[in-house]
Design a protein around this motif. Structure first.
Motif, PDB file in Angstrom:
ATOM      1  N   ASP A 173       0.834  -1.207   0.000  1.00 39.40           N
ATOM      2  CA  ASP A 173       0.000   0.000   0.000  1.00 39.40           C
ATOM      3  C   ASP A 173       0.868   1.256   0.000  1.00 39.40           C
ATOM      4  O   ASP A 173       0.633   2.212  -0.746  1.00 39.40           O
ATOM      5  N   VAL A 174       1.882   1.252   0.875  1.00 35.80           N
ATOM      6  CA  VAL A 174       2.726   2.438   1.033  1.00 35.80           C
ATOM      7  C   VAL A 174       3.591   2.642  -0.206  1.00 35.80           C
ATOM      8  O   VAL A 174       3.729   3.765  -0.710  1.00 35.80           O
ATOM      9  N   VAL A 175       4.162   1.559  -0.726  1.00 33.33           N
ATOM     10  CA  VAL A 175       4.989   1.655  -1.929  1.00 33.33           C
ATOM     11  C   VAL A 175       4.161   2.169  -3.105  1.00 33.33           C
ATOM     12  O   VAL A 175       4.601   3.037  -3.866  1.00 33.33           O
ATOM     13  N   PHE A 190      10.919  -3.317  -4.190  1.00 32.80           N
ATOM     14  CA  PHE A 190      11.294  -3.777  -2.864  1.00 32.80           C
ATOM     15  C   PHE A 190      11.340  -5.305  -2.888  1.00 32.80           C
ATOM     16  O   PHE A 190      10.570  -5.933  -3.626  1.00 32.80           O
ATOM     17  N   PRO A 191      12.216  -5.939  -2.101  1.00 33.98           N
ATOM     18  CA  PRO A 191      12.272  -7.404  -2.071  1.00 33.98           C
ATOM     19  C   PRO A 191      10.929  -8.007  -1.653  1.00 33.98           C
ATOM     20  O   PRO A 191      10.171  -7.409  -0.882  1.00 33.98           O
ATOM     21  N   SER A 192      10.652  -9.200  -2.152  1.00 34.50           N
ATOM     22  CA  SER A 192       9.382  -9.866  -1.853  1.00 34.50           C
ATOM     23  C   SER A 192       9.157 -10.020  -0.360  1.00 34.50           C
ATOM     24  O   SER A 192       8.037  -9.868   0.141  1.00 34.50           O
ATOM     25  N   ALA A 193      10.217 -10.334   0.383  1.00 29.67           N
ATOM     26  CA  ALA A 193      10.069 -10.529   1.831  1.00 29.67           C
ATOM     27  C   ALA A 193       9.579  -9.254   2.506  1.00 29.67           C
ATOM     28  O   ALA A 193       8.774  -9.296   3.439  1.00 29.67           O
ATOM     29  N   LEU A 229      11.021   4.624   4.475  1.00 29.58           N
ATOM     30  CA  LEU A 229      10.359   3.320   4.438  1.00 29.58           C
ATOM     31  C   LEU A 229      11.380   2.197   4.369  1.00 29.58           C
ATOM     32  O   LEU A 229      11.284   1.211   5.117  1.00 29.58           O
ATOM     33  N   ALA A 230      12.362   2.338   3.484  1.00 27.65           N
ATOM     34  CA  ALA A 230      13.378   1.298   3.335  1.00 27.65           C
ATOM     35  C   ALA A 230      14.173   1.102   4.615  1.00 27.65           C
ATOM     36  O   ALA A 230      14.389  -0.036   5.061  1.00 27.65           O
ATOM     37  N   GLU A 231      14.601   2.198   5.233  1.00 29.34           N
ATOM     38  CA  GLU A 231      15.395   2.091   6.460  1.00 29.34           C
ATOM     39  C   GLU A 231      14.595   1.463   7.589  1.00 29.34           C
ATOM     40  O   GLU A 231      15.129   0.688   8.392  1.00 29.34           O
ATOM     41  N   GLY A 232      13.291   1.769   7.651  1.00 32.29           N
ATOM     42  CA  GLY A 232      12.453   1.155   8.670  1.00 32.29           C
ATOM     43  C   GLY A 232      12.314  -0.349   8.501  1.00 32.29           C
ATOM     44  O   GLY A 232      12.025  -1.072   9.461  1.00 32.29           O
ATOM     45  N   LEU A 233      12.540  -0.818   7.279  1.00 30.89           N
ATOM     46  CA  LEU A 233      12.482  -2.252   6.988  1.00 30.89           C
ATOM     47  C   LEU A 233      13.863  -2.893   6.992  1.00 30.89           C
ATOM     48  O   LEU A 233      14.007  -4.072   6.660  1.00 30.89           O
ATOM     49  N   TYR A 267      18.292   5.284  -9.370  1.00 30.89           N
ATOM     50  CA  TYR A 267      18.911   5.365 -10.683  1.00 30.89           C
ATOM     51  C   TYR A 267      18.206   6.486 -11.439  1.00 30.89           C
ATOM     52  O   TYR A 267      17.184   6.276 -12.093  1.00 30.89           O
ATOM     53  N   GLY A 268      18.752   7.703 -11.307  1.00 29.65           N
ATOM     54  CA  GLY A 268      18.088   8.855 -11.875  1.00 29.65           C
ATOM     55  C   GLY A 268      16.728   9.039 -11.226  1.00 29.65           C
ATOM     56  O   GLY A 268      16.534   8.804 -10.035  1.00 29.65           O
ATOM     57  N   LYS A 269      15.757   9.464 -12.029  1.00 28.83           N
ATOM     58  CA  LYS A 269      14.396   9.674 -11.552  1.00 28.83           C
ATOM     59  C   LYS A 269      13.478   8.542 -11.980  1.00 28.83           C
ATOM     60  O   LYS A 269      12.258   8.628 -11.794  1.00 28.83           O
ATOM     61  N   SER A 270      14.052   7.464 -12.548  1.00 28.53           N
ATOM     62  CA  SER A 270      13.216   6.416 -13.121  1.00 28.53           C
ATOM     63  C   SER A 270      13.140   5.150 -12.282  1.00 28.53           C
ATOM     64  O   SER A 270      12.160   4.425 -12.360  1.00 28.53           O
ATOM     65  N   LEU A 271      14.182   4.863 -11.482  1.00 31.97           N
ATOM     66  CA  LEU A 271      14.209   3.605 -10.750  1.00 31.97           C
ATOM     67  C   LEU A 271      14.619   3.834  -9.298  1.00 31.97           C
ATOM     68  O   LEU A 271      15.510   4.636  -9.019  1.00 31.97           O
ATOM     69  N   ALA A 272      13.988   3.107  -8.395  1.00 29.00           N
ATOM     70  CA  ALA A 272      14.382   3.072  -6.987  1.00 29.00           C
ATOM     71  C   ALA A 272      14.353   1.605  -6.568  1.00 29.00           C
ATOM     72  O   ALA A 272      13.297   0.979  -6.592  1.00 29.00           O
ATOM     73  N   ILE A 273      15.504   1.069  -6.189  1.00 23.48           N
ATOM     74  CA  ILE A 273      15.612  -0.359  -5.887  1.00 23.48           C
ATOM     75  C   ILE A 273      16.112  -0.541  -4.468  1.00 23.48           C
ATOM     76  O   ILE A 273      17.199  -0.060  -4.110  1.00 23.48           O
ATOM     77  N   ALA A 274      15.327  -1.224  -3.642  1.00 16.57           N
ATOM     78  CA  ALA A 274      15.693  -1.486  -2.256  1.00 16.57           C
ATOM     79  C   ALA A 274      16.338  -2.861  -2.155  1.00 16.57           C
ATOM     80  O   ALA A 274      15.864  -3.831  -2.743  1.00 16.57           O
TER      81      ALA A 274
END
Length: 322
Positions: A263-265, A278-281, A303-307, A314-321
């Protein structure tokens, strides 16, 4: 035209110039916000050289042979990102333009149907947009929101195809307003509503009066003033947030209590305008927090740090946790 041109690396073949420009025009015109000047420039480009018209015709023929992607608009980029690492590295070298190339595999008619590109109202900006319907009903549209409003609305029907809306304050004994999503409908005469069409369910908040929720199976629940609800096709369930928590999005804040990470993502993704992975887990977990919508990169990092994850952009197109 798109500001980010497709570029080539040693292991990525250079696209024919006319084909590349045709892809850029397809993405520009498909967005639904092209001005009359842009459309005139497109016609000038198409007629300026026979190779342009031929490239446009070839692209349209290719589009007609593909079906639209099922799921979110970032699904095309998702497939590229989820390729094996050596392929991913090759694709990332292309930069932001990879999205335009992948989009060439979408069927235009199917894309319009699946992603509601023919919606009556569309907010393509990060800031909320206020609109007034012909019968005086006032709406606030969140980022990436698309709604349909039938020209004849005896019951005030509004259909939220994607995104989030809030209705304005209602006078006592006002006419009925009915807001629908693929999960069901909420109806009220006096309350303000926040209706958020998420992939897994619809989040409804009721403020200043009562409302009636109805799911696709016909189950009905009366929602009291100040409450928030999860509406799915076969279930209506009270949520821990208050209506004030949910309505906070209209002033630039996302407030969640014990909410599923997807929901948050998904919500933050409306403001990021790119693909988030974000990883499936992590997607199986739940979170609580307050996330500013005017600094979406900071919110994604929060959000990522909380998890317990690290987030790379990667620029403005990709965010990978990871």
């Amino acid at each position: 035209m798109l500001p980010d041109k497709l570029t080539a690396s040693d292991d990525v073949p250079v696209l024919d110039v006319a084909i590349r420009e045709a892809i850029e025009w397809e993405v520009t015109l498909r967005g639904g916000d092209a001005s009359s000047d842009e459309r005139a420039k497109f016609e000038d480009w198409r007629l300026a050289d026979p190779s342009h018209d031929a490239a446009w015709a070839r692209l349209q023929a290719r589009l007609g042979r593909f079906s639209a992607l099922e799921g979110a608009s970032g699904a095309a980029v998702r497939r590229a990102v989820d390729e094996p690492s050596h392929t991913r590295r090759r694709l990332l070298k292309i930069g932001a333009g990879v999205a335009a190339g992948v989009l060439a595999g979408l069927g235009t008619r199917e894309l319009i149907k699946v992603f509601a590109l023919d919606a009556d109202f569309h907010n393509g900006n990060a800031a909320p947009e206020n609109v007034a319907l012909s019968d005086g009903v006032r709406l606030t549209l969140g980022a990436s929101t698309r709604i349909y409003v039938p020209s004849r609305r005896p019951q005030g029907d509004i259909f939220v195809a994607s995104g989030q809306i809030a209705t304005g304050a209602r006078a006592a004994a006002a006419s009925l307003v009915a807001v629908g999503t693929r999960d069901g409908m909420v109806q009220t005469r006096t309350a303000k509503l926040s209706v958020d069409a998420l992939r897994m369910h619809t989040v409804v908040a009721v403020q200043g009066g009562d409302a009636m929720l109805t799911d696709r199976s016909g189950e009905r629940v009366k929602a009291a003033d100040g409450t928030a609800w999860s509406l799915s096709s076969h279930r209506i369930q009270r949520m821990p947030e208050t209506s004030s928590d949910i309505f906070a999005w209209t002033t630039g804040t996302l407030v969640v209590l014990d909410r599923a990470v997807p929901d948050v993502v998904e919500t933050l993704g409306r403001y990021f305008k790119g693909y988030i992975r974000f990883p499936s887990a992590a997607l199986n977990r739940r979170v609580s927090g307050v996330f500013p919508l005017d600094d979406v990169e900071a919110s994604l990092r929060q959000l990522a740090e909380g998890l317990g994850l690290t987030l790379n952009f990667y620029g403005k197109s990709l965010a990978i946790a990871t």
